[in-house]
Design a protein around this motif. Structure first.
Motif, PDB file in Angstrom:
ATOM      1  N   LEU A   1       0.824  -1.201   0.000  1.00 48.07           N
ATOM      2  CA  LEU A   1       0.000   0.000   0.000  1.00 48.07           C
ATOM      3  C   LEU A   1       0.865   1.260   0.000  1.00 48.07           C
ATOM      4  CD1 LEU A   1      -2.768  -1.008   2.577  1.00 48.07           C
ATOM      5  CD2 LEU A   1      -2.744  -1.296   0.107  1.00 48.07           C
ATOM      6  N   PRO A   2       0.394   2.307  -0.654  1.00 47.70           N
ATOM      7  CA  PRO A   2       1.145   3.579  -0.654  1.00 47.70           C
ATOM      8  C   PRO A   2       1.120   4.212   0.733  1.00 47.70           C
ATOM      9  CG  PRO A   2      -1.015   3.855  -1.683  1.00 47.70           C
ATOM     10  CD  PRO A   2      -0.846   2.389  -1.446  1.00 47.70           C
ATOM     11  N   THR A   3       2.070   5.091   0.969  1.00 43.86           N
ATOM     12  CA  THR A   3       2.163   5.733   2.288  1.00 43.86           C
ATOM     13  C   THR A   3       0.994   6.680   2.553  1.00 43.86           C
ATOM     14  OG1 THR A   3       3.608   7.409   1.294  1.00 43.86           O
ATOM     15  CG2 THR A   3       4.666   5.547   2.391  1.00 43.86           C
ATOM     16  N   LYS A   4       0.402   7.221   1.507  1.00 43.57           N
ATOM     17  CA  LYS A   4      -0.728   8.120   1.706  1.00 43.57           C
ATOM     18  C   LYS A   4      -2.020   7.318   1.915  1.00 43.57           C
ATOM     19  CE  LYS A   4      -1.664   8.642  -3.246  1.00 43.57           C
ATOM     20  NZ  LYS A   4      -1.806   9.607  -4.357  1.00 43.57           N
ATOM     21  N   THR A   5      -3.001   7.965   2.497  1.00 38.30           N
ATOM     22  CA  THR A   5      -4.279   7.311   2.784  1.00 38.30           C
ATOM     23  C   THR A   5      -5.063   7.078   1.503  1.00 38.30           C
ATOM     24  OG1 THR A   5      -4.390   8.390   4.934  1.00 38.30           O
ATOM     25  CG2 THR A   5      -6.436   7.504   4.068  1.00 38.30           C
ATOM     26  N   LYS A   6      -5.628   5.882   1.407  1.00 37.97           N
ATOM     27  CA  LYS A   6      -6.465   5.539   0.265  1.00 37.97           C
ATOM     28  C   LYS A   6      -7.842   5.134   0.774  1.00 37.97           C
ATOM     29  CE  LYS A   6      -7.458   4.426  -4.030  1.00 37.97           C
ATOM     30  NZ  LYS A   6      -7.536   5.443  -5.102  1.00 37.97           N
ATOM     31  N   GLU A   7      -8.873   5.825   0.335  1.00 35.97           N
ATOM     32  CA  GLU A   7     -10.233   5.550   0.790  1.00 35.97           C
ATOM     33  C   GLU A   7     -11.033   4.852  -0.306  1.00 35.97           C
ATOM     34  OE1 GLU A   7     -12.217   8.970   2.236  1.00 35.97           O
ATOM     35  OE2 GLU A   7     -10.676   9.485   3.713  1.00 35.97           O
ATOM     36  N   VAL A   8     -11.796   3.855   0.088  1.00 35.01           N
ATOM     37  CA  VAL A   8     -12.691   3.144  -0.816  1.00 35.01           C
ATOM     38  C   VAL A   8     -14.081   3.153  -0.187  1.00 35.01           C
ATOM     39  CG1 VAL A   8     -13.226   0.977  -1.966  1.00 35.01           C
ATOM     40  CG2 VAL A   8     -10.838   1.664  -1.644  1.00 35.01           C
ATOM     41  N   THR A   9     -15.041   3.671  -0.899  1.00 35.15           N
ATOM     42  CA  THR A   9     -16.417   3.767  -0.389  1.00 35.15           C
ATOM     43  C   THR A   9     -17.342   2.910  -1.238  1.00 35.15           C
ATOM     44  OG1 THR A   9     -15.992   6.040   0.334  1.00 35.15           O
ATOM     45  CG2 THR A   9     -18.292   5.321   0.229  1.00 35.15           C
ATOM     46  N   CYS A  10     -18.163   2.113  -0.591  1.00 34.16           N
ATOM     47  CA  CYS A  10     -19.095   1.231  -1.299  1.00 34.16           C
ATOM     48  C   CYS A  10     -20.512   1.428  -0.765  1.00 34.16           C
ATOM     49  CB  CYS A  10     -18.698  -0.235  -1.124  1.00 34.16           C
ATOM     50  SG  CYS A  10     -17.116  -0.649  -1.871  1.00 34.16           S
ATOM     51  N   VAL A  11     -21.466   1.311  -1.663  1.00 36.41           N
ATOM     52  CA  VAL A  11     -22.872   1.368  -1.282  1.00 36.41           C
ATOM     53  C   VAL A  11     -23.302  -0.013  -0.800  1.00 36.41           C
ATOM     54  CG1 VAL A  11     -25.221   1.841  -2.078  1.00 36.41           C
ATOM     55  CG2 VAL A  11     -23.300   3.175  -2.970  1.00 36.41           C
ATOM     56  N   ALA A  12     -24.067  -0.069   0.280  1.00 40.53           N
ATOM     57  CA  ALA A  12     -24.535  -1.344   0.824  1.00 40.53           C
ATOM     58  C   ALA A  12     -25.387  -2.090  -0.194  1.00 40.53           C
ATOM     59  CB  ALA A  12     -25.326  -1.105   2.100  1.00 40.53           C
ATOM     60  N   LYS A  13     -25.261  -3.422  -0.208  1.00 38.44           N
ATOM     61  CA  LYS A  13     -26.045  -4.231  -1.130  1.00 38.44           C
ATOM     62  C   LYS A  13     -27.520  -4.222  -0.758  1.00 38.44           C
ATOM     63  CE  LYS A  13     -24.551  -8.224  -2.445  1.00 38.44           C
ATOM     64  NZ  LYS A  13     -24.041  -9.615  -2.451  1.00 38.44           N
ATOM     65  N   ASN A  14     -27.784  -4.164   0.543  1.00 38.74           N
ATOM     66  CA  ASN A  14     -29.167  -4.182   1.022  1.00 38.74           C
ATOM     67  C   ASN A  14     -29.683  -2.747   1.124  1.00 38.74           C
ATOM     68  OD1 ASN A  14     -31.603  -4.606   2.262  1.00 38.74           O
ATOM     69  ND2 ASN A  14     -30.780  -5.511   4.133  1.00 38.74           N
ATOM     70  N   PRO A  15     -30.684  -2.374   0.348  1.00 30.94           N
ATOM     71  CA  PRO A  15     -31.186  -0.985   0.376  1.00 30.94           C
ATOM     72  C   PRO A  15     -31.806  -0.592   1.704  1.00 30.94           C
ATOM     73  CG  PRO A  15     -32.636  -2.389  -0.939  1.00 30.94           C
ATOM     74  CD  PRO A  15     -31.412  -3.202  -0.635  1.00 30.94           C
ATOM     75  N   THR A  16     -32.158  -1.573   2.539  1.00 29.25           N
ATOM     76  CA  THR A  16     -32.749  -1.267   3.843  1.00 29.25           C
ATOM     77  C   THR A  16     -31.704  -1.271   4.955  1.00 29.25           C
ATOM     78  OG1 THR A  16     -33.275  -3.603   4.288  1.00 29.25           O
ATOM     79  CG2 THR A  16     -34.928  -2.302   3.112  1.00 29.25           C
ATOM     80  N   GLU A  17     -30.429  -1.435   4.606  1.00 30.88           N
ATOM     81  CA  GLU A  17     -29.365  -1.461   5.607  1.00 30.88           C
ATOM     82  C   GLU A  17     -29.271  -0.129   6.331  1.00 30.88           C
ATOM     83  OE1 GLU A  17     -27.058  -2.480   8.076  1.00 30.88           O
ATOM     84  OE2 GLU A  17     -26.684  -4.007   6.531  1.00 30.88           O
ATOM     85  N   THR A  18     -29.319  -0.158   7.646  1.00 31.23           N
ATOM     86  CA  THR A  18     -29.265   1.073   8.446  1.00 31.23           C
ATOM     87  C   THR A  18     -27.891   1.313   9.055  1.00 31.23           C
ATOM     88  OG1 THR A  18     -30.035  -0.125  10.414  1.00 31.23           O
ATOM     89  CG2 THR A  18     -31.710   0.906   9.016  1.00 31.23           C
ATOM     90  N   ASN A  19     -27.006   0.344   8.945  1.00 27.52           N
ATOM     91  CA  ASN A  19     -25.691   0.467   9.570  1.00 27.52           C
ATOM     92  C   ASN A  19     -24.655   1.010   8.591  1.00 27.52           C
ATOM     93  OD1 ASN A  19     -26.388  -0.640  12.142  1.00 27.52           O
ATOM     94  ND2 ASN A  19     -26.380  -2.672  11.218  1.00 27.52           N
TER      95      ASN A  19
END
Length: 287
Positions: free
Chosen positions: A182-200
């Motif tokens: 991994l590179p020294t800088k921060t790498k962010e990965v954002t994903c949408v939940a598979k369950n549309p009713t997911e509250t967490n």
């Protein structure tokens, strides 16, 4: 194979003999355990059933396996792939692993791979996969050398009997298990939940340390043990961020890392990220 041996496995479990057959990144893992001296008998039965798929050029299931059981297992597998990572925490862990490992497949990719599979295709592919086998074993517990050698000979005998010619796989040809640096800088990965009713919302922070060695692993283990209580106390108990807060050591194919995980139904992903970062800054001063 598991479905076909369910009755035998159940009867063995009644006699305190456990068994498992599973897949992993390197291939197949077979295991039997218990207090009974008949363990090896069960292992031989499991291995014999598995090796029936080897050198099978009939494009049909081996003797003892039915088309109905294949359809049932295939449907269950498709459902498992479809429902994999349905929870936010499972999805976060899966994405983290696939980001740092060179090889990895999502539930969707697996589902697509078996979408139109039939028995003929399955039998042909499995027979090809089992053409060359490299086997490693561990026999441990209350056992002497003679018994361990007897088990080794039984396994090697079955492997040689199930193929024609040299069916062994040299260690040099084992599948490589590479991890991305991994590179020294921060790498962010954002994903949408598979369950549309997911509250967490689930956030995982992974810090890569380096190649595995005894000293660094011990130091990282001690560090996570020291961090766990204040992390839980600050984020879970005092700030009420989420119902799941943890930190631990991760060993991924020979690479050491530190892993933080927070799951919350009341905070956003950004709020969780900021809180973990604040904790690390404050803890560094405390340490």
């Amino acid at each position: 194979v598991i479905h076909n041996l369910s009755e035998i496995s159940y009867m063995a479990s009644v006699c305190e003999i456990g068994s498992s057959l599973s897949t992993n990144d390197r291939g197949l893992s077979m295991r039997v355990h218990g207090f009974n001296d008949k363990m090896m008998n069960l292992f031989v039965i499991m291995l014999e059933n598995l090796l029936k798929f080897r050198s099978n050029d009939t494009k049909k299931l081996p003797e003892g396996f039915t088309n109905q059981s294949f359809d049932l297992v295939l449907e269950n597998y498709r459902r498992a792939c479809h429902n994999s990572c349905i929870k936010a925490q499972k999805l976060a862990s899966s994405v983290r692993i696939r980001c740092i490992c060179q090889k990895g497949y999502s539930g969707r990719q697996k589902l697509d791979a078996v979408e139109n599979i039939d028995i003929a295709t399955f039998a042909t592919i499995v027979s090809s996969l089992l053409e060359k086998i490299g086997a490693e074993g561990l026999y441990t517990g209350n056992v002497d050398v003679a018994t361990a050698n007897k088990a080794k000979d039984a396994i090697l005998g079955l492997l040689k009997k199930s193929c024609s010619g040299n069916g062994g796989l040299s260690r040099k040809k084992y599948p490589s298990q590479l991890v991305l640096k991994l590179p020294t800088k921060t790498k962010e990965v954002t994903c949408v939940a598979k369950n549309p009713t997911e509250t967490n919302s689930a956030v995982e922070v992974y810090i890569q340390i380096g190649k595995d060695n005894t000293r660094d692993r011990v130091m990282v283990d001690l560090l996570t043990e020291i961090m766990y209580e204040p992390l839980y106390s600050e984020i879970r108990t005092k700030d009420q961020f989420g119902y799941f807060v943890s930190c631990d050591t991760r060993w991924t194919n020979g690479i050491i890392g530190i892993h933080f995980s927070v799951v919350s139904s009341t905070k956003t992903v950004q709020e969780i990220q900021d809180r973990i970062e604040l904790f690390l800054l404050e803890f560094r001063q405390t340490l």
